[in-house]
Design an enzyme around this catalytic site. Structure first.
Site, PDB file in Angstrom:
ATOM      1  N   GLY A 290       0.784  -1.233   0.000  1.00 14.54           N
ATOM      2  CA  GLY A 290       0.000   0.000   0.000  1.00 14.54           C
ATOM      3  C   GLY A 290       0.814   1.281   0.000  1.00 14.54           C
TER       4      GLY A 290
ATOM      5  N   ASN B 153       1.667   3.001  -2.643  1.00 18.46           N
ATOM      6  CA  ASN B 153       0.972   3.916  -3.568  1.00 18.46           C
ATOM      7  C   ASN B 153      -0.293   4.477  -2.924  1.00 18.46           C
ATOM      8  OD1 ASN B 153       2.080   4.213  -6.469  1.00 18.46           O
ATOM      9  ND2 ASN B 153       2.433   2.049  -5.983  1.00 18.46           N
TER      10      ASN B 153
ATOM     11  N   LEU C 297      -4.809  -7.016  -6.686  1.00 14.15           N
ATOM     12  CA  LEU C 297      -4.443  -8.202  -7.463  1.00 14.15           C
ATOM     13  C   LEU C 297      -5.600  -9.146  -7.732  1.00 14.15           C
ATOM     14  CD1 LEU C 297      -1.011  -8.840  -5.717  1.00 14.15           C
ATOM     15  CD2 LEU C 297      -1.541  -7.391  -7.695  1.00 14.15           C
TER      16      LEU C 297
ATOM     17  N   ASN D   2      -6.174   1.797 -13.166  1.00 20.21           N
ATOM     18  CA  ASN D   2      -5.192   0.878 -12.574  1.00 20.21           C
ATOM     19  C   ASN D   2      -3.790   1.366 -12.947  1.00 20.21           C
ATOM     20  OD1 ASN D   2      -4.156  -1.554 -11.388  1.00 20.21           O
ATOM     21  ND2 ASN D   2      -3.925  -2.415 -13.428  1.00 20.21           N
TER      22      ASN D   2
ATOM     23  N   HIS E  94       0.092  -0.263 -13.649  1.00 19.46           N
ATOM     24  CA  HIS E  94       0.837  -1.510 -13.847  1.00 19.46           C
ATOM     25  C   HIS E  94       2.315  -1.169 -13.974  1.00 19.46           C
ATOM     26  CE1 HIS E  94       1.285  -5.714 -14.821  1.00 19.46           C
ATOM     27  NE2 HIS E  94       2.199  -5.343 -15.705  1.00 19.46           N
TER      28      HIS E  94
ATOM     29  N   ASP F 190      -5.163  -5.857 -17.079  1.00 20.05           N
ATOM     30  CA  ASP F 190      -4.165  -5.011 -17.750  1.00 20.05           C
ATOM     31  C   ASP F 190      -4.487  -4.709 -19.211  1.00 20.05           C
ATOM     32  OD1 ASP F 190      -2.727  -5.167 -15.371  1.00 20.05           O
ATOM     33  OD2 ASP F 190      -1.650  -6.950 -16.032  1.00 20.05           O
TER      34      ASP F 190
ATOM     35  N   GLU G 288       5.928   5.772 -10.131  1.00 21.46           N
ATOM     36  CA  GLU G 288       4.532   5.661  -9.679  1.00 21.46           C
ATOM     37  C   GLU G 288       4.192   6.779  -8.710  1.00 21.46           C
ATOM     38  OE1 GLU G 288       3.726   0.924 -10.161  1.00 21.46           O
ATOM     39  OE2 GLU G 288       4.357   1.590  -8.179  1.00 21.46           O
TER      40      GLU G 288
HETATM   41  C1  GAR Z   1       2.929  -1.351  -7.665  1.00 21.03           C
HETATM   42  O1  GAR Z   1       4.204  -1.372  -8.237  1.00 21.03           O
HETATM   43  C2  GAR Z   1       1.877  -1.520  -8.744  1.00 21.03           C
HETATM   44  O2  GAR Z   1       2.250  -0.957  -9.972  1.00 21.03           O
HETATM   45  C3  GAR Z   1       1.808  -3.013  -8.838  1.00 21.03           C
HETATM   46  O3  GAR Z   1       1.874  -3.473  -7.514  1.00 21.03           O
HETATM   47  C4  GAR Z   1       2.709  -2.583  -6.787  1.00 21.03           C
HETATM   48  C5  GAR Z   1       2.015  -2.248  -5.483  1.00 21.03           C
HETATM   49  O4  GAR Z   1       2.887  -1.598  -4.598  1.00 21.03           O
HETATM   50  N1  GAR Z   1       0.593  -3.433  -9.484  1.00 21.03           N
HETATM   51  C6  GAR Z   1       0.538  -4.508 -10.256  1.00 21.03           C
HETATM   52  O5  GAR Z   1       1.485  -5.241 -10.423  1.00 21.03           O
HETATM   53  C7  GAR Z   1      -0.835  -4.766 -10.892  1.00 21.03           C
HETATM   54  N2  GAR Z   1      -0.761  -5.812 -11.872  1.00 21.03           N
HETATM   55  P1  GAR Z   1       2.315  -0.896  -3.298  1.00 21.03           P
HETATM   56  O6  GAR Z   1       1.372  -1.881  -2.601  1.00 21.03           O
HETATM   57  O7  GAR Z   1       3.512  -0.588  -2.470  1.00 21.03           O
HETATM   58  O8  GAR Z   1       1.586   0.326  -3.737  1.00 21.03           O
END
Ligand code: GAR
Length: 191
Positions: free
Chosen positions: A13, A15, A86, A103, A105, A146, A175
């Site tokens: 979490g 992001n 996910l 979303n 990615h 995606d 990000e």
């Molecule tokens: C992020 O890098 C996001 O882009 C990726 O999961 C990570 C979550 O990090 N998302 C995917 O891979 C979706 N297919 P976080 O929980 O630290 O935000």
């Protein structure tokens, strides 16, 4: 009145926290809800310490979708942001937020996307393929992992000696820099 955002997240979490803090400092919209499919996801603790209501739903509830839709509507959510979420978003939730669900990615889609491609698995695959650049894709969410329309992409180099962790860190930096700002533009464009 400010628009209300819900964040869907399954793991750490970072992001989600970054987006919550961004809108707190900007005051242009409000993250009013965090939802997860994993009761142990660290994002729940981040939400609690930031004072954002957060709920975990079971696999059956995510499959049904109705309980998720109920909580989104009860909180008056206008826009949904997936940040490391996910699981599959149920169709009834998707259809309730047309053009209002995005979303992120951690690769340059359509490369290295699809079911099972998340987090470090993506970075591992990028390294194994010998790519010289990677990056992030922000896209609308649709029925397929995606595959929704791309809104924007940002690139970073893959450097000699990179590990999945070092590449992940570079991608995370992109990000944190771009996702809140892009979400803000989209939310403000709702009028
Ligand atoms: C992020 O890098 C996001 O882009 C990726 O999961 C990570 C979550 O990090 N998302 C995917 O891979 C979706 N297919 P976080 O929980 O630290 O935000």
């Amino acid at each position: 009145m400010n628009k209300k955002i819900a964040i869907l997240a399954s793991g750490n979490g970072t992001n989600a926290e970054n987006i919550i803090r961004y809108f707190r400092s900007r005051g242009t919209a409000e993250v009013s809800l965090v939802l997860t499919n994993r009761p142990t996801a660290y994002v729940l603790q981040r939400a609690a310490s930031l004072g954002v209501p957060a709920f975990s739903f079971t696999r059956d509830e995510w499959a049904d979708g109705r309980p998720i839709l109920d909580v989104l509507q009860a909180h008056g959510v206008d826009f949904v942001v997936l940040a490391g979420f996910l699981a599959r978003v149920p169709d009834n939730v998707l259809h309730a937020y047309p053009g209002r669900m995005v979303n992120i990615h951690p690769s340059l889609l359509p490369k290295f996307g699809g079911k099972g491609m998340y987090g470090d698995r993506v970075h591992q695959a990028v390294l194994e393929a010998g790519e010289t650049e990677s990056g992030i894709t922000i896209h609308y969410t649709n029925e397929h992992y995606d595959e929704g329309a791309v809104i924007c992409q940002y690139r970073c180099p893959v450097l000699p000696g990179d590990t999945p962790e070092s590449l992940a860190q570079r991608v995370h930096t992109l990000e944190y820099e771009h996702y809140p700002r892009v979400v803000e533009e989209l939310v403000l464009a709702l009028g």
